[in-house]
Design a protein around this motif. Sequence first.
Motif, PDB file in Angstrom:
ATOM      1  N   PHE A   8     -76.114 -37.728   8.111  1.00 20.78           N
ATOM      2  CA  PHE A   8     -76.529 -37.516   6.725  1.00 20.78           C
ATOM      3  C   PHE A   8     -75.519 -36.612   6.015  1.00 20.78           C
ATOM      4  O   PHE A   8     -75.070 -36.911   4.906  1.00 20.78           O
ATOM      5  CB  PHE A   8     -77.933 -36.907   6.695  1.00 20.78           C
ATOM      6  CG  PHE A   8     -78.539 -36.823   5.328  1.00 20.78           C
ATOM      7  CD1 PHE A   8     -79.239 -37.889   4.807  1.00 20.78           C
ATOM      8  CD2 PHE A   8     -78.409 -35.674   4.558  1.00 20.78           C
ATOM      9  CE1 PHE A   8     -79.815 -37.823   3.542  1.00 20.78           C
ATOM     10  CE2 PHE A   8     -78.966 -35.591   3.291  1.00 20.78           C
ATOM     11  CZ  PHE A   8     -79.674 -36.670   2.782  1.00 20.78           C
ATOM     12  N   GLY A   9     -75.149 -35.516   6.651  1.00 24.26           N
ATOM     13  CA  GLY A   9     -74.169 -34.600   6.085  1.00 24.26           C
ATOM     14  C   GLY A   9     -72.803 -35.250   5.900  1.00 24.26           C
ATOM     15  O   GLY A   9     -72.128 -35.027   4.889  1.00 24.26           O
ATOM     16  N   HIS A  10     -72.410 -36.059   6.875  1.00 22.38           N
ATOM     17  CA  HIS A  10     -71.126 -36.762   6.809  1.00 22.38           C
ATOM     18  C   HIS A  10     -71.067 -37.680   5.588  1.00 22.38           C
ATOM     19  O   HIS A  10     -70.076 -37.685   4.844  1.00 22.38           O
ATOM     20  CB  HIS A  10     -70.911 -37.558   8.097  1.00 22.38           C
ATOM     21  CG  HIS A  10     -69.755 -38.491   8.048  1.00 22.38           C
ATOM     22  ND1 HIS A  10     -68.440 -38.055   8.102  1.00 22.38           N
ATOM     23  CD2 HIS A  10     -69.704 -39.838   7.939  1.00 22.38           C
ATOM     24  CE1 HIS A  10     -67.640 -39.108   8.019  1.00 22.38           C
ATOM     25  NE2 HIS A  10     -68.385 -40.199   7.930  1.00 22.38           N
ATOM     26  N   PHE A  11     -72.123 -38.456   5.367  1.00 22.22           N
ATOM     27  CA  PHE A  11     -72.131 -39.375   4.229  1.00 22.22           C
ATOM     28  C   PHE A  11     -72.150 -38.622   2.907  1.00 22.22           C
ATOM     29  O   PHE A  11     -71.538 -39.060   1.927  1.00 22.22           O
ATOM     30  CB  PHE A  11     -73.302 -40.357   4.329  1.00 22.22           C
ATOM     31  CG  PHE A  11     -73.122 -41.371   5.419  1.00 22.22           C
ATOM     32  CD1 PHE A  11     -72.036 -42.227   5.434  1.00 22.22           C
ATOM     33  CD2 PHE A  11     -74.034 -41.466   6.456  1.00 22.22           C
ATOM     34  CE1 PHE A  11     -71.852 -43.158   6.444  1.00 22.22           C
ATOM     35  CE2 PHE A  11     -73.866 -42.395   7.475  1.00 22.22           C
ATOM     36  CZ  PHE A  11     -72.776 -43.242   7.468  1.00 22.22           C
ATOM     37  N   ASN A  12     -72.826 -37.482   2.860  1.00 24.29           N
ATOM     38  CA  ASN A  12     -72.810 -36.667   1.642  1.00 24.29           C
ATOM     39  C   ASN A  12     -71.433 -36.072   1.392  1.00 24.29           C
ATOM     40  O   ASN A  12     -70.978 -36.009   0.246  1.00 24.29           O
ATOM     41  CB  ASN A  12     -73.880 -35.571   1.716  1.00 24.29           C
ATOM     42  CG  ASN A  12     -75.242 -36.113   1.375  1.00 24.29           C
ATOM     43  OD1 ASN A  12     -75.422 -36.732   0.340  1.00 24.29           O
ATOM     44  ND2 ASN A  12     -76.201 -35.903   2.248  1.00 24.29           N
ATOM     45  N   ASP A  13     -70.758 -35.629   2.452  1.00 23.83           N
ATOM     46  CA  ASP A  13     -69.403 -35.104   2.305  1.00 23.83           C
ATOM     47  C   ASP A  13     -68.444 -36.178   1.805  1.00 23.83           C
ATOM     48  O   ASP A  13     -67.588 -35.918   0.953  1.00 23.83           O
ATOM     49  CB  ASP A  13     -68.901 -34.535   3.632  1.00 23.83           C
ATOM     50  CG  ASP A  13     -69.610 -33.252   4.038  1.00 23.83           C
ATOM     51  OD1 ASP A  13     -70.291 -32.634   3.179  1.00 23.83           O
ATOM     52  OD2 ASP A  13     -69.505 -32.875   5.225  1.00 23.83           O
ATOM     53  N   LEU A  14     -68.581 -37.398   2.329  1.00 27.36           N
ATOM     54  CA  LEU A  14     -67.744 -38.510   1.857  1.00 27.36           C
ATOM     55  C   LEU A  14     -67.978 -38.778   0.375  1.00 27.36           C
ATOM     56  O   LEU A  14     -67.032 -39.026  -0.380  1.00 27.36           O
ATOM     57  CB  LEU A  14     -68.037 -39.782   2.655  1.00 27.36           C
ATOM     58  CG  LEU A  14     -67.429 -39.919   4.030  1.00 27.36           C
ATOM     59  CD1 LEU A  14     -67.914 -41.203   4.695  1.00 27.36           C
ATOM     60  CD2 LEU A  14     -65.912 -39.910   3.952  1.00 27.36           C
ATOM     61  N   ALA A  15     -69.243 -38.734  -0.033  1.00 23.94           N
ATOM     62  CA  ALA A  15     -69.583 -38.984  -1.434  1.00 23.94           C
ATOM     63  C   ALA A  15     -68.940 -37.937  -2.340  1.00 23.94           C
ATOM     64  O   ALA A  15     -68.410 -38.271  -3.403  1.00 23.94           O
ATOM     65  CB  ALA A  15     -71.094 -38.991  -1.611  1.00 23.94           C
ATOM     66  N   LYS A  16     -68.974 -36.691  -1.921  1.00 19.55           N
ATOM     67  CA  LYS A  16     -68.361 -35.621  -2.720  1.00 19.55           C
ATOM     68  C   LYS A  16     -66.850 -35.820  -2.823  1.00 19.55           C
ATOM     69  O   LYS A  16     -66.253 -35.607  -3.880  1.00 19.55           O
ATOM     70  CB  LYS A  16     -68.664 -34.264  -2.102  1.00 19.55           C
ATOM     71  CG  LYS A  16     -70.100 -33.842  -2.261  1.00 19.55           C
ATOM     72  CD  LYS A  16     -70.346 -32.531  -1.549  1.00 19.55           C
ATOM     73  CE  LYS A  16     -71.817 -32.205  -1.496  1.00 19.55           C
ATOM     74  NZ  LYS A  16     -72.087 -31.006  -0.680  1.00 19.55           N
TER      75      LYS A  16
END
Length: 81
Positions: A8-16
């Motif tokens: 979940f954190g990884h996908f949010n970091d990619l989005a940012k």
Amino acid sequence: MGKGKDLFGHFNDLAKAKGPQSEESQYAGVLFQALLMVGERRVFELLEEADETGKKLELETSGNAADNSECPSNIILVDKD
């Protein structure tokens, strides 16, 4: 449960990193909406399952013509494009 939380954190970091109009940002939005619908435990479990099977989460609408709404009613796993 740690792996799902990390995903979940990884996908949010990619989005940012990619910006608001990116595919990664749209997927992070799907994950956040799923989190609101079913809670973090279930989303993290689904993310782990998706990672293991090469799939991704997707929001599904009810398809009820009388409802005429785009409001998601379920979270499903689908093949990655």
